[in-house]
Design a protein around this motif. Structure first.
Motif, PDB file in Angstrom:
ATOM      1  N   PRO A 138       0.879  -1.246   0.040  1.00 38.64           N
ATOM      2  CA  PRO A 138      -0.062   0.132   0.122  1.00 38.64           C
ATOM      3  C   PRO A 138       0.861   1.328  -0.088  1.00 38.64           C
ATOM      4  CG  PRO A 138      -0.173  -0.783   2.170  1.00 38.64           C
ATOM      5  CD  PRO A 138       0.669  -2.005   1.287  1.00 38.64           C
ATOM      6  N   VAL A 139       2.133   1.183   0.633  1.00 34.90           N
ATOM      7  CA  VAL A 139       2.842   2.335   0.710  1.00 34.90           C
ATOM      8  C   VAL A 139       4.232   1.799   0.470  1.00 34.90           C
ATOM      9  CG1 VAL A 139       3.709   4.171   2.142  1.00 34.90           C
ATOM     10  CG2 VAL A 139       1.415   3.771   2.317  1.00 34.90           C
ATOM     11  N   SER A 140       5.111   2.541  -0.588  1.00 38.31           N
ATOM     12  CA  SER A 140       6.564   2.177  -0.647  1.00 38.31           C
ATOM     13  C   SER A 140       7.342   3.688  -0.577  1.00 38.31           C
ATOM     14  CB  SER A 140       6.621   1.599  -1.909  1.00 38.31           C
ATOM     15  OG  SER A 140       7.934   1.331  -2.255  1.00 38.31           O
ATOM     16  N   PRO A 141       8.388   3.382   0.051  1.00 41.93           N
ATOM     17  CA  PRO A 141       9.355   4.613   0.142  1.00 41.93           C
ATOM     18  C   PRO A 141      10.438   4.418  -1.063  1.00 41.93           C
ATOM     19  CG  PRO A 141      10.237   3.049   1.782  1.00 41.93           C
ATOM     20  CD  PRO A 141       8.945   2.419   1.222  1.00 41.93           C
ATOM     21  N   GLY A 142      11.464   5.131  -1.025  1.00 39.87           N
ATOM     22  CA  GLY A 142      12.437   5.069  -2.235  1.00 39.87           C
ATOM     23  C   GLY A 142      13.082   3.799  -2.082  1.00 39.87           C
ATOM     24  N   THR A 143      13.043   2.973  -1.401  1.00 41.37           N
ATOM     25  CA  THR A 143      13.672   1.545  -1.354  1.00 41.37           C
ATOM     26  C   THR A 143      12.786   0.518  -1.159  1.00 41.37           C
ATOM     27  OG1 THR A 143      15.539   0.237  -0.550  1.00 41.37           O
ATOM     28  CG2 THR A 143      14.662   1.896   0.703  1.00 41.37           C
ATOM     29  N   ARG A 144      13.031  -0.693  -1.807  1.00 39.56           N
ATOM     30  CA  ARG A 144      12.257  -1.894  -1.275  1.00 39.56           C
ATOM     31  C   ARG A 144      13.040  -2.688  -0.342  1.00 39.56           C
ATOM     32  NH1 ARG A 144      13.436  -2.197  -6.672  1.00 39.56           N
ATOM     33  NH2 ARG A 144      14.745  -4.120  -6.489  1.00 39.56           N
ATOM     34  N   GLN A 145      14.249  -2.242   0.111  1.00 36.27           N
ATOM     35  CA  GLN A 145      15.179  -2.893   0.946  1.00 36.27           C
ATOM     36  C   GLN A 145      14.683  -2.419   2.465  1.00 36.27           C
ATOM     37  OE1 GLN A 145      16.737  -5.489   0.124  1.00 36.27           O
ATOM     38  NE2 GLN A 145      16.273  -5.221  -1.892  1.00 36.27           N
ATOM     39  N   VAL A 146      13.537  -2.459   2.930  1.00 33.81           N
ATOM     40  CA  VAL A 146      12.799  -2.229   4.164  1.00 33.81           C
ATOM     41  C   VAL A 146      12.005  -3.197   4.620  1.00 33.81           C
ATOM     42  CG1 VAL A 146      11.439  -0.566   5.440  1.00 33.81           C
ATOM     43  CG2 VAL A 146      12.894   0.288   3.475  1.00 33.81           C
ATOM     44  N   ASP A 155       6.765   4.381  10.565  1.00 35.34           N
ATOM     45  CA  ASP A 155       5.773   4.732   9.784  1.00 35.34           C
ATOM     46  C   ASP A 155       6.285   5.409   8.556  1.00 35.34           C
ATOM     47  OD1 ASP A 155       3.061   4.757   9.643  1.00 35.34           O
ATOM     48  OD2 ASP A 155       2.532   6.508  10.861  1.00 35.34           O
ATOM     49  N   ILE A 156       6.521   4.648   7.658  1.00 34.58           N
ATOM     50  CA  ILE A 156       7.224   5.100   6.332  1.00 34.58           C
ATOM     51  C   ILE A 156       6.180   5.827   5.421  1.00 34.58           C
ATOM     52  CG2 ILE A 156       9.222   3.585   6.348  1.00 34.58           C
ATOM     53  CD1 ILE A 156       7.398   2.056   4.214  1.00 34.58           C
ATOM     54  N   HIS A 157       6.478   6.772   4.739  1.00 33.67           N
ATOM     55  CA  HIS A 157       5.353   7.316   3.720  1.00 33.67           C
ATOM     56  C   HIS A 157       6.061   7.229   2.370  1.00 33.67           C
ATOM     57  CE1 HIS A 157       8.528  10.259   4.908  1.00 33.67           C
ATOM     58  NE2 HIS A 157       8.662  10.589   3.655  1.00 33.67           N
ATOM     59  N   GLY A 158       5.409   7.281   1.334  1.00 30.38           N
ATOM     60  CA  GLY A 158       5.884   7.265  -0.211  1.00 30.38           C
ATOM     61  C   GLY A 158       5.263   8.270  -0.762  1.00 30.38           C
ATOM     62  N   LYS A 159       5.341   8.115  -2.170  1.00 28.02           N
ATOM     63  CA  LYS A 159       4.864   9.287  -2.970  1.00 28.02           C
ATOM     64  C   LYS A 159       3.356   9.510  -3.058  1.00 28.02           C
ATOM     65  CE  LYS A 159       8.634   8.289  -6.512  1.00 28.02           C
ATOM     66  NZ  LYS A 159       9.465   7.201  -5.695  1.00 28.02           N
ATOM     67  N   ASN A 160       2.696   8.543  -2.446  1.00 23.51           N
ATOM     68  CA  ASN A 160       1.290   8.683  -2.374  1.00 23.51           C
ATOM     69  C   ASN A 160       0.647   9.150  -0.963  1.00 23.51           C
ATOM     70  OD1 ASN A 160       2.246   6.179  -1.019  1.00 23.51           O
ATOM     71  ND2 ASN A 160       0.393   4.903  -1.604  1.00 23.51           N
ATOM     72  N   HIS A 161       1.613   9.666  -0.226  1.00 22.32           N
ATOM     73  CA  HIS A 161       0.991  10.198   1.060  1.00 22.32           C
ATOM     74  C   HIS A 161      -0.293  10.909   1.016  1.00 22.32           C
ATOM     75  CE1 HIS A 161       0.521  11.889   4.944  1.00 22.32           C
ATOM     76  NE2 HIS A 161       0.949  10.794   5.475  1.00 22.32           N
ATOM     77  N   HIS A 162      -0.336  11.679   0.048  1.00 21.66           N
ATOM     78  CA  HIS A 162      -1.314  12.968  -0.071  1.00 21.66           C
ATOM     79  C   HIS A 162      -2.656  12.055  -0.477  1.00 21.66           C
ATOM     80  CE1 HIS A 162      -0.175  12.052  -4.207  1.00 21.66           C
ATOM     81  NE2 HIS A 162      -1.297  12.475  -4.619  1.00 21.66           N
ATOM     82  N   ALA A 163      -2.570  10.727  -0.786  1.00 21.56           N
ATOM     83  CA  ALA A 163      -3.822  10.245  -1.298  1.00 21.56           C
ATOM     84  C   ALA A 163      -4.012   8.995  -0.443  1.00 21.56           C
ATOM     85  CB  ALA A 163      -3.813   9.430  -2.671  1.00 21.56           C
TER      86      ALA A 163
END
Length: 483
Positions: A138-146, A155-163
């Motif tokens: 549902p949410v991915s930061p700038g790396t998959r290695q998490v 509580d990571i966020h990604g490019k879709n936090h606004h949505a």
């Protein structure tokens, strides 16, 4: 179905697909030691403040509980794949619990669109297993290695936090090992859940989670790219158009000054529907094959990244971007995780490492944002990895970073002269504007600013004191900031 050899995609409506795997994951943590010495050197991804700790790697929840009950006066902290930039997953002189041994994906419920997995499972592994079934995280930061545990702890966020908000918004429950050795099931809305999501591992060890997924038809993205000539144009486009896209981010040239201040390349996208694919690609629409480039040398010459070299790169990057291009098909990995293609890319900053500085200021504080960007440009900070995003509604986590407004993240070589005092000044400006610094990336914030930035901090401290009076869970970050 074995996730190690997925055959034809399973019916996404079929509930409770059992999955069990102990497949080793790529462990990218910065740890160094020898077999005869129980203490090893550990650092964050920025490689700025290494300390030594005893690293233990349980493979079951029972083993993790036994370790926690016996790890001594210096306490310990859970650690995933080592992608926290600062000292959040370090514990000088104490213990570090390497959670990558707990890496089982238990069940996938295709009807509910959920996955139950251990905290040590990486987002990369989830994508390998879930994409062929038509699901995405549902949410991915700038790396998959998490790891999933790391995603919740920060509580990571990604490019879709606004949505879509942060990662914790999509978690139905989690299992937490507390200081007394008990395992509690936490659900959203409870104090302990909200203290744990964003709590940087200081409430206990996250053992597993049930995560809601996002349905997709393909493993490609439909991407719109455009240039913004300056900061005003960038903020206007993000404000007026972001609601049309699930994902949105802007690369920003922080060396540009004058009329070009804040010039950017804005990239926004959606998961491509099957109908958008050319006919030749429709027979394997959910193919997931992340490529990899050679790793950079172990050390690059000091000073290689300077204002001149980064300025040339930024000019090239801005000019090569299209003025406007729509519906370009891109692989997921290119859109979300371009740096994952370069193993150990953090070495490009040389032996001194780098500081990633990320802050957020609220809507209505655009002049504060402009002032900070102007100061960075005047200072000539050589950052070519700088991104600006628009956050949506605040998340429930007591120490969750996002708040409605603007977030800027930039990488700066740690050896830059006067960097510490310069960032202290930026911290003050962020705090004055009612903003905050992201703890998962911090390595140098002064503790007196933390109470100003995080209003639920007194509640967090009180809960920790009640739940863990002996300080079983502790880290270099918690000691530095008196968390």
């Amino acid at each position: 179905m074995s996730p190690d050899a997925p055959s034809a995609p399973a019916d996404p409506a079929q509930p409770h697909t059992p999955v069990s795997t102990n497949t080793p994951q790529s462990h990218t943590a910065e740890t160094h030691g020898d077999e005869d010495d129980p203490f090893v050197s550990i650092s964050g991804w920025g490689r700025t403040a290494p300390t030594t700790a005893r690293v233990l790697r349980p493979r079951t929840a029972a083993e993790a509980a036994a370790v926690v009950q016996g790890w001594g006066a210096r306490g310990g902290i859970a650690r995933g794949l080592g992608r926290a930039y600062g000292d959040a997953a370090q514990n000088a002189g104490g213990c570090v619990l390497d959670m990558t041994g707990l890496a089982r994906i238990h069940t996938i419920d295709g009807q509910a669109g959920t996955v139950v997995c251990d905290a040590g499972v990486s987002l990369h592994r989830l994508m390998e297993v879930l994409l062929p079934l038509g699901w995405f995280v549902p949410v991915s930061p700038g790396t998959r290695q998490v790891t999933v545990g790391g995603a919740l702890g920060a509580d990571i966020h990604g490019k879709n936090h606004h949505a879509s908000g942060s990662f914790s918004r999509h978690v139905e429950s989690l299992e937490l090992l507390t200081a007394n050795g008990e395992v509690q099931t936490l659900r959203p809305g409870s104090d302990l859940f909200d203290a744990t999501t964003g709590g940087m591992g200081l409430t206990g060890v996250i053992l597993s989670a049930t995560v809601r997924l996002h349905r997709v038809e393909t493993s490609l993205m439909s991407v719109d790219t455009e240039r913004a000539a300056d900061l005003d144009e960038l903020l206007a486009r993000l404000t007026t158009d972001d609601h049309r896209y699930r994902y949105s981010v802007a690369w920003i040239d922080l060396l540009a000054r004058g009329k070009a201040l804040g010039r950017s390349v804005l990239t926004r996208g959606e998961h491509a529907p099957l109908t958008a694919l050319p006919s030749r690609a429709r027979h394997q629409p959910l193919d997931f094959r992340p490529g990899r480039l050679p790793a950079p040398p172990a050390q690059l010459p000091r000073g290689l990244l300077n204002r001149t070299t980064v300025g040339l790169f930024n000019e090239f990057w801005y000019r090569r971007a299209p003025r406007s291009r729509t519906t370009e098909l891109q692989p997921l990995t290119r859109f979300f995780h371009p740096l994952d293609a370069v193993p150990h890319w953090n070495r490009i900053y040389g032996g001194d490492g780098f500081v990633q500085y990320q802050f957020v200021v609220g809507h209505g504080q655009e002049e504060a944002l402009r002032s900070i960007i102007q100061r960075i440009a005047r200072r000539g900070c050589p950052s070519f990895l700088a991104v600006l995003k628009r956050f949506g509604t605040s998340d429930p986590g007591w120490l969750s970073f996002p708040m409605p407004g603007w977030t800027l993240a930039l990488d700066i070589p740690a050896g830059l002269a006067g960097l510490g005092s310069f960032l202290d000044e930026l911290d003050e400006e962020v705090a004055t504007a009612g903003g905050r610094i992201y703890l998962a990336k911090d390595s140098r914030l002064r503790p007196e600013l933390l109470d100003v930035m995080y209003p639920r901090l007194p509640d967090f401290r009180a809960l920790r004191a009640h739940l863990d009076p002996q300080g079983v869970f502790t880290s270099d970050l918690s000691r530095r900031l008196a968390l």
